[in-house]
Design an enzyme around this catalytic site. Structure first.
Site, PDB file in Angstrom:
ATOM      1  N   ARG A 171       7.859   9.367  -0.219  1.00  0.00           N
ATOM      2  CA  ARG A 171       9.173   9.248   0.407  1.00  0.00           C
ATOM      3  C   ARG A 171       9.518   7.762   0.435  1.00  0.00           C
ATOM      4  NH1 ARG A 171       9.484   8.331   5.888  1.00  0.00           N
ATOM      5  NH2 ARG A 171       7.679   7.049   6.281  1.00  0.00           N
ATOM      6  N   ARG A 175      16.876   3.481   6.263  1.00  0.00           N
ATOM      7  CA  ARG A 175      17.308   3.406   7.668  1.00  0.00           C
ATOM      8  C   ARG A 175      18.799   3.219   7.746  1.00  0.00           C
ATOM      9  NH1 ARG A 175      13.566  -1.159   9.973  1.00  0.00           N
ATOM     10  NH2 ARG A 175      11.690   0.102  10.006  1.00  0.00           N
ATOM     11  N   ARG A 248      -7.319  -2.721  -8.230  1.00  0.00           N
ATOM     12  CA  ARG A 248      -6.251  -3.574  -8.731  1.00  0.00           C
ATOM     13  C   ARG A 248      -6.513  -4.932  -8.095  1.00  0.00           C
ATOM     14  NH1 ARG A 248      -3.142  -4.050 -12.739  1.00  0.00           N
ATOM     15  NH2 ARG A 248      -1.066  -4.803 -12.312  1.00  0.00           N
ATOM     16  N   ARG A 279       5.774 -11.693  -5.251  1.00  0.00           N
ATOM     17  CA  ARG A 279       6.380 -12.275  -4.056  1.00  0.00           C
ATOM     18  C   ARG A 279       5.940 -13.720  -3.842  1.00  0.00           C
ATOM     19  NH1 ARG A 279       3.616  -8.934   0.940  1.00  0.00           N
ATOM     20  NH2 ARG A 279       1.462  -9.367   0.402  1.00  0.00           N
ATOM     21  N   GLU A 299       2.240 -14.611  -5.686  1.00  0.00           N
ATOM     22  CA  GLU A 299       1.255 -13.524  -5.789  1.00  0.00           C
ATOM     23  C   GLU A 299       1.457 -12.775  -7.112  1.00  0.00           C
ATOM     24  OE1 GLU A 299       0.754 -11.632  -1.916  1.00  0.00           O
ATOM     25  OE2 GLU A 299       0.610  -9.721  -2.969  1.00  0.00           O
ATOM     26  N   TYR A 347      -8.295   1.895   1.234  1.00  0.00           N
ATOM     27  CA  TYR A 347      -7.396   0.881   1.751  1.00  0.00           C
ATOM     28  C   TYR A 347      -7.277   1.062   3.263  1.00  0.00           C
ATOM     29  CZ  TYR A 347      -3.781  -2.220   2.999  1.00  0.00           C
ATOM     30  OH  TYR A 347      -3.117  -3.232   3.639  1.00  0.00           O
ATOM     31  N   ASP A 349      -5.651  -0.786   6.763  1.00  0.00           N
ATOM     32  CA  ASP A 349      -4.963  -1.880   7.426  1.00  0.00           C
ATOM     33  C   ASP A 349      -5.914  -2.448   8.481  1.00  0.00           C
ATOM     34  OD1 ASP A 349      -2.486  -2.442   6.319  1.00  0.00           O
ATOM     35  OD2 ASP A 349      -1.513  -0.751   7.324  1.00  0.00           O
TER      36      ASP A 349
HETATM   37  P1  FDA Z   1     -13.402  -7.621   4.027  1.00  0.00           P
HETATM   38  O1  FDA Z   1     -13.240  -7.569   2.576  1.00  0.00           O
HETATM   39  O2  FDA Z   1     -12.432  -8.409   4.821  1.00  0.00           O
HETATM   40  O3  FDA Z   1     -14.863  -8.079   4.412  1.00  0.00           O
HETATM   41  C1  FDA Z   1     -15.992  -7.778   3.636  1.00  0.00           C
HETATM   42  C2  FDA Z   1     -16.854  -9.026   3.574  1.00  0.00           C
HETATM   43  O4  FDA Z   1     -18.123  -8.716   2.971  1.00  0.00           O
HETATM   44  C3  FDA Z   1     -16.241 -10.129   2.714  1.00  0.00           C
HETATM   45  O5  FDA Z   1     -16.167 -11.308   3.469  1.00  0.00           O
HETATM   46  C4  FDA Z   1     -17.198 -10.258   1.547  1.00  0.00           C
HETATM   47  O6  FDA Z   1     -17.294 -11.571   1.049  1.00  0.00           O
HETATM   48  C5  FDA Z   1     -18.508  -9.795   2.163  1.00  0.00           C
HETATM   49  N1  FDA Z   1     -19.481  -9.316   1.174  1.00  0.00           N
HETATM   50  C6  FDA Z   1     -19.269  -8.416   0.190  1.00  0.00           C
HETATM   51  N2  FDA Z   1     -20.390  -8.235  -0.536  1.00  0.00           N
HETATM   52  C7  FDA Z   1     -21.328  -9.045   0.001  1.00  0.00           C
HETATM   53  C8  FDA Z   1     -22.693  -9.313  -0.325  1.00  0.00           C
HETATM   54  N3  FDA Z   1     -23.290  -8.746  -1.382  1.00  0.00           N
HETATM   55  N4  FDA Z   1     -23.376 -10.211   0.437  1.00  0.00           N
HETATM   56  C9  FDA Z   1     -22.764 -10.809   1.493  1.00  0.00           C
HETATM   57  N5  FDA Z   1     -21.483 -10.585   1.838  1.00  0.00           N
HETATM   58  C10 FDA Z   1     -20.772  -9.721   1.106  1.00  0.00           C
HETATM   59  N6  FDA Z   1      -3.780  -5.266   6.735  1.00  0.00           N
HETATM   60  C11 FDA Z   1      -2.842  -5.286   7.719  1.00  0.00           C
HETATM   61  O7  FDA Z   1      -3.044  -4.665   8.763  1.00  0.00           O
HETATM   62  N7  FDA Z   1      -1.696  -6.026   7.559  1.00  0.00           N
HETATM   63  C12 FDA Z   1      -1.444  -6.748   6.420  1.00  0.00           C
HETATM   64  O8  FDA Z   1      -0.383  -7.382   6.316  1.00  0.00           O
HETATM   65  C13 FDA Z   1      -2.425  -6.712   5.379  1.00  0.00           C
HETATM   66  N8  FDA Z   1      -2.229  -7.416   4.236  1.00  0.00           N
HETATM   67  C14 FDA Z   1      -3.105  -7.277   3.193  1.00  0.00           C
HETATM   68  C15 FDA Z   1      -2.840  -7.923   1.982  1.00  0.00           C
HETATM   69  C16 FDA Z   1      -3.689  -7.763   0.911  1.00  0.00           C
HETATM   70  C17 FDA Z   1      -3.384  -8.443  -0.398  1.00  0.00           C
HETATM   71  C18 FDA Z   1      -4.833  -6.926   1.039  1.00  0.00           C
HETATM   72  C19 FDA Z   1      -5.735  -6.679  -0.140  1.00  0.00           C
HETATM   73  C20 FDA Z   1      -5.128  -6.324   2.254  1.00  0.00           C
HETATM   74  C21 FDA Z   1      -4.273  -6.492   3.342  1.00  0.00           C
HETATM   75  N9  FDA Z   1      -4.560  -5.914   4.566  1.00  0.00           N
HETATM   76  C22 FDA Z   1      -3.606  -5.957   5.562  1.00  0.00           C
HETATM   77  C23 FDA Z   1      -5.828  -5.181   4.816  1.00  0.00           C
HETATM   78  C24 FDA Z   1      -6.951  -6.076   5.404  1.00  0.00           C
HETATM   79  O9  FDA Z   1      -7.221  -7.134   4.510  1.00  0.00           O
HETATM   80  C25 FDA Z   1      -8.219  -5.221   5.626  1.00  0.00           C
HETATM   81  O10 FDA Z   1      -7.940  -4.221   6.575  1.00  0.00           O
HETATM   82  C26 FDA Z   1      -9.458  -5.978   6.125  1.00  0.00           C
HETATM   83  O11 FDA Z   1      -9.641  -7.192   5.476  1.00  0.00           O
HETATM   84  C27 FDA Z   1     -10.710  -5.121   5.917  1.00  0.00           C
HETATM   85  O12 FDA Z   1     -11.852  -5.729   6.491  1.00  0.00           O
HETATM   86  P2  FDA Z   1     -13.308  -5.389   5.948  1.00  0.00           P
HETATM   87  O13 FDA Z   1     -14.271  -5.974   6.898  1.00  0.00           O
HETATM   88  O14 FDA Z   1     -13.394  -3.941   5.642  1.00  0.00           O
HETATM   89  O15 FDA Z   1     -13.392  -6.069   4.505  1.00  0.00           O
END
Ligand code: FDA
Length: 367
Positions: A171, A175, A248, A279, A299, A347, A349
Site C-alpha cells: 500500500r 494523506r 542490499r 538521498r 547515499e 530488518y 527498526d
Molecule cells: P548492528 O549491526 O547495529 O550491531 C551488530 C554489531 O556486531 C556491529 O557493530 C558489528 O560490527 C558487530 N559484529 C558483527 N560480526 C562481528 C564479529 N564477528 N565479531 C565482533 N563483532 C561483530 N532504525 C530506526 O528505527 N530508524 C531509522 O531511521 C533507521 N535508519 C536506518 C538506516 C539504514 C541505512 C539501516 C541499514 C538501518 C536503519 N535502521 C533504522 C535500523 C537500525 O540500524 C537497526 O535497528 C539497529 O542498528 C540494529 O542493531 P543490531 O544490534 O541488531 O545490529
C-alpha cells in the site's frame, strides 16, 4: 569461567542485553569487530556535528515502554522527520499529503486531490498488477509514480520497476491532510548528544574490547564465558555451510562543507533515475545545529558481495530457505543466544531491536 556472558557485537541488541545482564548481577565482556561501539547507530562527531556514519537514524515508536526505556538513559529532542523530494529540481513534501498534491497539481482541497488521483488510477485501469510499476500506478496514479516513486525505487533495488514484483509495495500511504510528518508513531526524536550517548550509557561499567573479530579466535573467546550472545551474521557463524545470505548494500559519501546550511532539511530524496544517489542527508538538522560548517552525505544503493556492509536483507524464497536451515541449527545451541538484525536476518527498526533484546533478556532470566 571469567564472565557469565560474552557478547559479540556492540549494536543496540548487544548493548541492551549487556546492560540488562549487568543489572541482574551478571558479568559481561563485549567484543566488537569495528573500532567503535554502537553498531549501525554510531555517529562520528565532526566539530560538533553528529554524522550518522551508517545511514540516517531517526528514533520512532508507538510503544510507550520502549520510549520510556530509551528516555531513562538519554533525553530526546523534538526532531520530526519530514523529508523533501527533489525531482529534476522541483521540490515536493513527503510523505504524499495535501502539500504534495498542491505542489503537483495546484489542488487545494482533499476532494480535489482525491478526484485527481482517482482520475489517474482509472485512466490506466489496471486490474491485476503484474509488477511494481503497475501496482504503484494502480494505487496512486501516474504523476506521483513517475515523479516520486519510479526513479527512487529503481535506484534502491538496482532494477527496473517493471522487473520488480508487485508485492514489494502493498500500500502507499496517502494523506489528505497538510501533514508532513513521515511517521505515524506517537513518539519520535533524536537523542540529545547523539546516539553514542545512549550506547555509552547502556554500556557503562561493562568491559569492552573493540577491533576484535570473534571468528579470528572463536575458541579463545568462547572459553572465557558461560554463554555467548551472538549478534553478527548467522551464516558466518556456521561458516556459510548452507550458503550465503544476501543483502542490499549502500555506499556513503560524506563531505564537510564550509557553509552554514546546505539544503535546509535533514533528508532530501532525489527521485529521478539519472542522479545516482537516492538521498542527501544534512546531519546538523537532526539536532538543530547552529555550527558555521555542515556535513552532508550522499547515499548510493549498491549490490552486496562478501566484504561489503550488509544493510538490508533480501527477503526472497531462496534466502528464506537458507536462513531457515541456519535457524534450525541454532535452535539446538545451548550456550549461544542469537539476536539482532544480522543473527536473525531481519530488518529491525531501533525500537524493534530494543524490544527484541528486552524480551530475550526476560526469557533468559525468567523474569
Ligand atoms: P548492528 O549491526 O547495529 O550491531 C551488530 C554489531 O556486531 C556491529 O557493530 C558489528 O560490527 C558487530 N559484529 C558483527 N560480526 C562481528 C564479529 N564477528 N565479531 C565482533 N563483532 C561483530 N532504525 C530506526 O528505527 N530508524 C531509522 O531511521 C533507521 N535508519 C536506518 C538506516 C539504514 C541505512 C539501516 C541499514 C538501518 C536503519 N535502521 C533504522 C535500523 C537500525 O540500524 C537497526 O535497528 C539497529 O542498528 C540494529 O542493531 P543490531 O544490534 O541488531 O545490529
Amino acid at each position: 569461567m571469567k564472565y557469565d556472558y560474552l557478547i559479540v557485537g556492540s549494536g543496540l541488541f548487544g548493548s541492551v542485553f549487556a546492560h540488562e545482564a549487568k543489572k541482574r548481577g551478571k558479568t559481561c565482556l563485549v567484543i566488537e569487530k569495528r573500532n567503535h561501539v554502537g553498531g549501525n547507530v554510531y555517529c562520528e562527531n565532526v566539530d560538533g556535528i553528529n554524522v550518522h556514519k551508517y545511514g540516517a537514524h531517526i528514533f520512532h515508536t508507538n510503544d510507550k515502554k520502549i520510549w520510556d526505556y530509551v528516555n531513562s538513559f538519554v533525553e530526546f529532542n523534538r526532531y520530526t522527520n519530514s523529508p523533501i523530494a527533489n525531482y529534476k529540481g522541483e521540490l515536493y513534501n513527503l510523505p504524499f499529503n495535501m502539500n504534495t498534491f498542491y505542489q503537483l497539481w495546484g489542488v487545494k482541497t482533499p476532494e480535489e486531490a482525491k478526484q485527481k488521483i482517482q482520475e489517474q488510477v482509472k485512466k490506466l485501469n489496471i486490474n491485476k498488477p503484474k509488477n511494481l510499476e503497475e501496482q504503484a500506478i494502480s494505487l496512486v496514479g501516474e504523476d506521483i509514480y513517475n515523479k516520486l516513486i519510479k526513479g527512487y525505487t529503481e535506484k534502491q533495488w538496482g532494477r527496473k520497476a517493471t522487473e520488480l514484483p508487485a508485492f514489494i509495495i502493498n500500500r502507499l500511504p496517502v494523506r489528505f491532510t497538510f501533514d508532513n510528518n513521515y511517521f505515524n508513531d506517537k513518539y519520535q526524536g533524536i537523542p540529545i548528544g547523539g546516539y553514542n550517548t545512549l550506547i555509552d550509557k547502556l554500556l557503562e561499567g561493562i568491559e569492552i574490547k573493540t577491533d576484535i573479530d570473534y571468528f579470528k579466535d572463536q575458541e579463545k573467546w568462547n572459553s572465557l564465558a558461560e554463554k555467548v550472545v551472538f549478534t553478527g551474521k548467522i551464516d558466518e557463524f556456521y561458516d556459510y555451510k548452507y550458503g550465503k545470505l544476501e543483502y542490499r548494500s549502500l555506499k556513503f559519501e560524506h563531505s564537510r562543507l564550509e557553509q552554514e546550511n546546505y539544503q535546509g532539511n535533514a533528508v532530501v530524496n532525489y527521485t529521478e533515475r539519472e542522479i545516482p544517489y537516492t538521498r542527501i542527508i544534512e546531519h546538523k538538522h537532526f539536532e538543530f545545529g547552529k555550527q558555521s560548517h555542515t556535513v552532508i552525505t550522499k547515499e548510493y544503493p549498491q549490490e552486496w558481495s562478501l566484504g561489503k556492509e550488509p544493510y538490508y536483507p533480501i527477503n526472497n524464497d531462496k534466502n528464506k530457505e537458507v536462513y531457515n536451515s541456519y535457524k534450525a541449527e541454532s535452535n539446538n545451541e545451548e550456550k549461544v543466544i542469537f539476536g539482532g538484525r544480522l543473527a536473525e536476518y531481519k530488518y529491525y527498526d531501533m525500537h524493534q531491536v530494543i524490544a527484541s533484546a528486552l524480551s530475550r533478556v526476560k526469557k533468559e532470566f525468567n523474569d
